[in-house]
Enzyme design. Sequence first.
Site, short mmCIF file in Angstrom:
data_model
loop_
_atom_site.label_atom_id
_atom_site.label_comp_id
_atom_site.label_asym_id
_atom_site.label_seq_id
_atom_site.Cartn_x
_atom_site.Cartn_y
_atom_site.Cartn_z
N ASP A 299 4.24 13.47 -3.36
CA ASP A 299 4.02 12.24 -2.61
C ASP A 299 3.94 11.03 -3.53
O ASP A 299 3.70 9.93 -3.12
CB ASP A 299 2.79 12.35 -1.72
N SER B 140 0.81 -1.21 0.00
CA SER B 140 0.00 0.00 0.00
C SER B 140 0.85 1.26 0.00
O SER B 140 1.88 1.33 0.66
CB SER B 140 -0.90 -0.01 1.24
N LYS B 141 0.39 2.22 -0.74
CA LYS B 141 1.11 3.48 -0.86
C LYS B 141 1.20 4.20 0.49
O LYS B 141 2.14 4.92 0.76
CB LYS B 141 0.37 4.34 -1.88
N ARG B 142 0.16 3.98 1.30
CA ARG B 142 0.08 4.72 2.55
C ARG B 142 1.04 4.27 3.64
O ARG B 142 1.19 4.93 4.65
CB ARG B 142 -1.35 4.60 3.13
#
Length: 519
Positions: A287, A253-255
């Site tokens: 980001d 996951s990117k988060r």
Amino acid sequence: MTVRTRFAPSPTGYLHIGGVRTALFNWLFARKHGGSFILRIDDTDSERNVDEALEPILAGLKWLGIDWDEGPGVGGPHAPYFQSQRAAGHKLAVEKLLASGHAYRDFARPEEIDLERKEAQAAGRPYLYSRRFAAFSPDEAARWAAEGRQSVVRLKMPREGSLVILDAVRGRVEFAWEREQDHVIQRADGSCLYHLASVVDDHDFEISHVIRAEEHLSNTPRQAFIAISLGYSLPAYAHLPLVAEPGSRTKLSKRKLAQYLKNPDFRQVAEHGNRIAERTGLAPEADTFNPVIVDFYREVGYMPWAIDNYLALLGWSLDDKTEYFSREELIASFSLERINSSPASFDPKKLWAVQDHYMHGLGADEKLAIMLPFLLKAKLIADPPPATALATVRKVIEASGDRLKVAGDILSYADFFLVAEPEMDPLAVQQKLAKPGVGELLSRYAQVLSKVTPFEPGPLEEVTKAFVAEAGIKLGDVIHPVRVAVTGKTVGPGLYDCLAILGVHEALARIGRALAACG
RNA sequence: GGCCCCAUCGUCUAGAGGCCUAGGACACGGGCCUUUCAAGCCUGCGACCGGGGUUCGAAUCCCCGUGGGGUCACCA
């Protein structure tokens, strides 16, 4: 049968590494069978600026060489390829489902549904909507509406029997219908939800094989129900293993970047990228600069095919030894049968190794071509580049050999040749120059250097070795301080190459300036 | 929690009953070389989740555990 596959990203503003793997497999399968690869944009719910959020995704796919036969920018016989522009067809499908009794209007309020769910949970039984606010006839609908209620459209899922699908990677999978919820397919405002839209679009686009990540496996029953109810024939399904976190089996996951950074391999790759990004002036707030996002690799200077090749190996393999494939070889070798069914964790170190392999295979001119943009961005070279600078960089590339792993590496290998007075690494100065006797040694070495002809690696080596022998010291005693004196750092191409590229005049000038810092 | 999926070295994987003393790659350790290095050469460590079956024989087939993951939205 004509093979038609699709990749259907939603415009999120970035291309996730797991998404690329899905796109790649769809693309490979279509190419292998001479079929078509379609790009559809699933922007159903999107309120953001689609153009802006879509661009990085299209650019990323193009960069990776994953080209689409139909979709944004190229059009095609089934246009439009934006889901939001196909709403009329979706609504029509909902009407059909309503008319055939496969869906119903539901007037329940969200709180009422929540209540039922919680009651079921508390009682420890599986939740199944009571359908007590359902309107199966116009009369019922009128009655609920009179109460001021709004309605959504829900699927009327079967409550007995089961669905069996033959997944190309998982084999036979069976789902009991009674475990499936009456999912909403149309909101009160008339807009349709993803599952409905997706099934309708896939059918309209004549998609033959739905190849997607395993997270969609549980969504298959409701989608299959929609398709069957609409009279469509089901596509073939292939659910790919998840691309997992480094060293784990959890979905990447990117988060969770901060967490991944605790993994040493991951951190090393991220920090290396950061060093390059700092010098190319990438906006620090970007980001999308994150090793989970494809942009990262482009900004750092990985080769697109290295990424494709690495990703192909994530969940698929040809045999027990083949790891490197040309584009043509991969297409020819690819098959759904050889896709693995267990999650594959993303290993940035292995990607690095694949990148290393491909970089190794490039000639100096090819390297120059991919590295030049980095030098321009870092403003180490003027635009357009003067011939002399180009020649210098080419020499640096040759002298650096396998040390250049990604295109962005050129920045730290060429910078000290391209600026008049390179920055001196304080630690290097302290360790190699600020020691007793070093100044005197450097002066004597400079004397010797001034007489070397031609000023090239071969003669320089001979002279340096003679110098060392005469002085009764070790080669490293002179090499290390001289390196720092002329380059400002402790790492770089071979010293003789460095000296030769600088030329006698510049080399002596730098040694002269370094004397001030010597002990 | 329900449903579904998955299970071979740290990681990616080979393995479709005897070819397995389980192979390869990356990573890692050691040694050599040495002029620095995410260089080069050599070399080493390292896995079939557990238990029951089936079979002359099981990493491979079946069952049961255990563990991990995904999914259960008026997101996509």
